[in-house]
Design a protein around this motif. Structure first.
Motif, PDB file in Angstrom:
ATOM      1  N   ALA A  60       4.541 -13.174   7.160  1.00  0.00           N
ATOM      2  CA  ALA A  60       5.241 -11.983   6.664  1.00  0.00           C
ATOM      3  C   ALA A  60       6.214 -11.387   7.669  1.00  0.00           C
ATOM      4  N   GLY A  85       1.731 -10.898   9.101  1.00  0.00           N
ATOM      5  CA  GLY A  85       1.057 -11.682   8.067  1.00  0.00           C
ATOM      6  C   GLY A  85      -0.305 -12.140   8.562  1.00  0.00           C
ATOM      7  N   TYR A 100      -1.263 -14.043  12.336  1.00  0.00           N
ATOM      8  CA  TYR A 100      -2.171 -13.524  13.371  1.00  0.00           C
ATOM      9  C   TYR A 100      -3.368 -14.455  13.580  1.00  0.00           C
ATOM     10  N   SER A 115      -1.009 -14.802   4.452  1.00  0.00           N
ATOM     11  CA  SER A 115       0.395 -14.396   4.391  1.00  0.00           C
ATOM     12  C   SER A 115       1.107 -14.692   5.703  1.00  0.00           C
ATOM     13  N   GLY A 163      -7.675  -6.982  12.598  1.00  0.00           N
ATOM     14  CA  GLY A 163      -8.714  -7.630  11.785  1.00  0.00           C
ATOM     15  C   GLY A 163      -8.483  -9.133  11.708  1.00  0.00           C
ATOM     16  N   ASP A 164      -7.230  -9.514  11.598  1.00  0.00           N
ATOM     17  CA  ASP A 164      -6.900 -10.944  11.517  1.00  0.00           C
ATOM     18  C   ASP A 164      -7.118 -11.623  12.868  1.00  0.00           C
ATOM     19  N   ASP A 200       6.843  -7.397   8.682  1.00  0.00           N
ATOM     20  CA  ASP A 200       6.209  -6.084   8.514  1.00  0.00           C
ATOM     21  C   ASP A 200       7.111  -4.979   9.038  1.00  0.00           C
ATOM     22  N   LEU A 204      -6.579  -4.137  -1.746  1.00  0.00           N
ATOM     23  CA  LEU A 204      -5.679  -4.439  -2.858  1.00  0.00           C
ATOM     24  C   LEU A 204      -6.312  -5.441  -3.818  1.00  0.00           C
ATOM     25  N   TRP A 205      -6.898  -6.497  -3.260  1.00  0.00           N
ATOM     26  CA  TRP A 205      -7.466  -7.564  -4.115  1.00  0.00           C
ATOM     27  C   TRP A 205      -8.779  -7.117  -4.735  1.00  0.00           C
ATOM     28  N   PHE A 262       7.385 -12.694   2.336  1.00  0.00           N
ATOM     29  CA  PHE A 262       6.443 -11.590   2.064  1.00  0.00           C
ATOM     30  C   PHE A 262       6.783 -10.414   2.991  1.00  0.00           C
ATOM     31  N   MET A 312      -8.882  -7.843   1.241  1.00  0.00           N
ATOM     32  CA  MET A 312      -8.573  -6.427   1.482  1.00  0.00           C
ATOM     33  C   MET A 312      -8.626  -5.629   0.195  1.00  0.00           C
ATOM     34  N   TRP A 335       5.543  -6.411   4.112  1.00  0.00           N
ATOM     35  CA  TRP A 335       4.527  -5.350   4.026  1.00  0.00           C
ATOM     36  C   TRP A 335       4.950  -4.205   4.949  1.00  0.00           C
ATOM     37  N   THR A 345      -2.168  -3.032  13.806  1.00  0.00           N
ATOM     38  CA  THR A 345      -1.833  -4.026  12.771  1.00  0.00           C
ATOM     39  C   THR A 345      -2.248  -5.426  13.236  1.00  0.00           C
ATOM     40  N   GLY A 346      -2.970  -6.104  12.369  1.00  0.00           N
ATOM     41  CA  GLY A 346      -3.348  -7.488  12.669  1.00  0.00           C
ATOM     42  C   GLY A 346      -4.649  -7.608  13.446  1.00  0.00           C
ATOM     43  N   ARG A 396      -4.786   3.949   7.723  1.00  0.00           N
ATOM     44  CA  ARG A 396      -3.461   3.375   7.527  1.00  0.00           C
ATOM     45  C   ARG A 396      -3.117   3.476   6.048  1.00  0.00           C
ATOM     46  N   ASN A 448      -6.349 -13.243   4.355  1.00  0.00           N
ATOM     47  CA  ASN A 448      -6.059 -12.313   3.277  1.00  0.00           C
ATOM     48  C   ASN A 448      -4.793 -12.684   2.499  1.00  0.00           C
TER      49      ASN A 448
HETATM   50  P1  AMP Z   1      -4.738  -6.343   9.366  1.00  0.00           P
HETATM   51  O1  AMP Z   1      -4.204  -5.199  10.174  1.00  0.00           O
HETATM   52  O2  AMP Z   1      -5.661  -7.245  10.115  1.00  0.00           O
HETATM   53  O3  AMP Z   1      -5.300  -5.891   8.054  1.00  0.00           O
HETATM   54  O4  AMP Z   1      -3.493  -7.285   8.996  1.00  0.00           O
HETATM   55  C1  AMP Z   1      -2.209  -6.786   8.800  1.00  0.00           C
HETATM   56  C2  AMP Z   1      -1.341  -7.905   8.249  1.00  0.00           C
HETATM   57  O5  AMP Z   1      -1.738  -8.207   6.909  1.00  0.00           O
HETATM   58  C3  AMP Z   1       0.133  -7.522   8.200  1.00  0.00           C
HETATM   59  O6  AMP Z   1       0.830  -8.338   9.098  1.00  0.00           O
HETATM   60  C4  AMP Z   1       0.553  -7.752   6.753  1.00  0.00           C
HETATM   61  O7  AMP Z   1       1.723  -8.515   6.635  1.00  0.00           O
HETATM   62  C5  AMP Z   1      -0.616  -8.467   6.112  1.00  0.00           C
HETATM   63  N1  AMP Z   1      -0.909  -7.947   4.770  1.00  0.00           N
HETATM   64  C6  AMP Z   1      -0.921  -6.639   4.385  1.00  0.00           C
HETATM   65  N2  AMP Z   1      -1.245  -6.558   3.076  1.00  0.00           N
HETATM   66  C7  AMP Z   1      -1.461  -7.833   2.627  1.00  0.00           C
HETATM   67  C8  AMP Z   1      -1.827  -8.418   1.372  1.00  0.00           C
HETATM   68  N3  AMP Z   1      -2.043  -7.666   0.294  1.00  0.00           N
HETATM   69  N4  AMP Z   1      -1.969  -9.751   1.294  1.00  0.00           N
HETATM   70  C9  AMP Z   1      -1.753 -10.493   2.385  1.00  0.00           C
HETATM   71  N5  AMP Z   1      -1.409 -10.029   3.591  1.00  0.00           N
HETATM   72  C10 AMP Z   1      -1.243  -8.706   3.732  1.00  0.00           C
END
Ligand code: AMP
Length: 308
Positions: free
Chosen positions: A13, A30, A34, A11, A236-237, A15, A151-152, A81, A149, A83, A233-234, A94, A125
């Motif tokens: 995005a 997104g 990241y 993504s 993990g990415d 946020d 959701l999926w 997108f 994540m 979030w 936020t981010g 979170r 993700n």
């Molecule tokens: P993280 O904190 O590493 O899980 O990543 C957070 C980022 O994931 C945020 O910048 C969101 O925009 C993005 N994000 C959150 N939910 C989703 C999703 N369902 N699909 C894709 N990206 C997402």
């Protein structure tokens, strides 16, 4: 000849984030953003994604300033997108308040010809079907990893497992590893996930660190002890960007018989280093000033405080 590049989908995005330290109504985010920003400290990075007409030129310029190739970033009518999430007081939990796929809902990624023959692919993700669609177009990929994540997992475990079965490595956080595998014990969860297809699984445990599993071995690191965590936020990415970027920098081959475990362990440390920097400021802010020298210094710190 084309320079070798890490192709990243995920993504891109805007946020809205609330942590005990404050709030941001709309900030660049997104998974792809990241990952690409952090991986770019180690390797050339090319992204695949879609944004709406509201996506700011200055955000594109920031990505380009880090050398990120935007040829595969489509801009189409509609909204980017979006979030939003809010963190608990200790920031270990979170709650997602809103996920608006917007332009991602109808996105059919078409890879630029210059990407299709690249050897390295990271599937950040996003909907598993999009991840699989991109992987199918990368005819020469010999190193494929990804992230997902809750959701999926909730929306369709079977199709997610099918997507993952084609990957060399999966990065996933602890609660999601439990959800995906149906196992509460993390060692058993990792074993089960390895049985789905990947040869390497990294389970991320937020501030508590990360664990890497392969069929015959595992490796664990603590999290870097930050003095203050501003916004996770981010993280993990950014872990994914550091981990994957370092392996690409090393020209790593996860499929061979002689996998260099020391390099794989170093990749976990670089992942942890990048995740920790991400938490030092809101959104992607810390990545505007971060230098490779600071990254390598923190890598050395890690070595010092875990040696015995
Ligand atoms: P993280 O904190 O590493 O899980 O990543 C957070 C980022 O994931 C945020 O910048 C969101 O925009 C993005 N994000 C959150 N939910 C989703 C999703 N369902 N699909 C894709 N990206 C997402």
């Amino acid at each position: 000849m084309q320079a070798v590049s890490l192709v990243v989908i995920g993504s891109v995005a805007y946020d809205a984030i609330e942590t005990p330290h404050g709030k941001r109504e709309r900030t660049l985010g997104g998974s792809c953003t990241y990952i690409a920003l952090t991986a770019s400290y180690f390797a050339k990075t090319s992204i695949v994604g879609v944004v709406g007409e509201d996506f700011a030129e200055e955000d594109k310029a920031f990505l380009s300033s880090r050398g990120v190739d935007l040829e595969g970033l489509e801009q189409v009518p509609g909204k980017t997108f979006f979030w939003s999430g809010v963190y608990s007081a200790d920031m270990n939990d979170r709650t997602t308040l809103q996920t608006d796929l917007n332009v991602f809902a109808d996105f059919q990624p078409k890879l630029p010809a210059s990407y299709a023959e690249m050897p390295y692919l990271f599937l950040g993700n996003i909907q598993p079907a999009l991840q699989l669609g991109v992987q199918k177009q990368m005819t020469k990929a010999r190193f494929v990893g990804g992230d997902t994540m809750n959701l999926w997992i909730n929306l369709g475990k079977e199709s997610l497992i099918e997507t993952i079965s084609h990957w060399d490595f999966l990065l996933i956080n602890d609660s999601e590893a439990r959800m995906l595998s149906g196992e509460t014990n993390l060692r058993k969860a990792a074993e089960k996930i390895l049985s789905y297809g990947p040869n390497t699984v990294v389970i991320k445990r937020g501030e508590y660190g990360a664990m890497l599993f392969r069929e015959d071995t595992f490796f664990m690191v603590p999290g870097y002890l930050l003095e203050s965590v501003f916004d996770p936020t981010g993280a993990g990415d950014c872990f994914a960007g550091g981990f994957t970027g370092y392996l690409v920098e090393r020209g790593f081959d996860l499929r061979g018989k002689n996998v260099n475990m020391r390099d794989l362990h170093r990749a976990v440390i670089y992942g942890s280093v990048m995740g920790s920097f991400c938490c030092e400021d809101f959104g992607v802010e810390r990545l505007r000033t971060l230098t490779r020298q600071e990254i390598d210094q923190r890598f050395d710190d890690f070595r010092r405080f875990t040696a015995f």
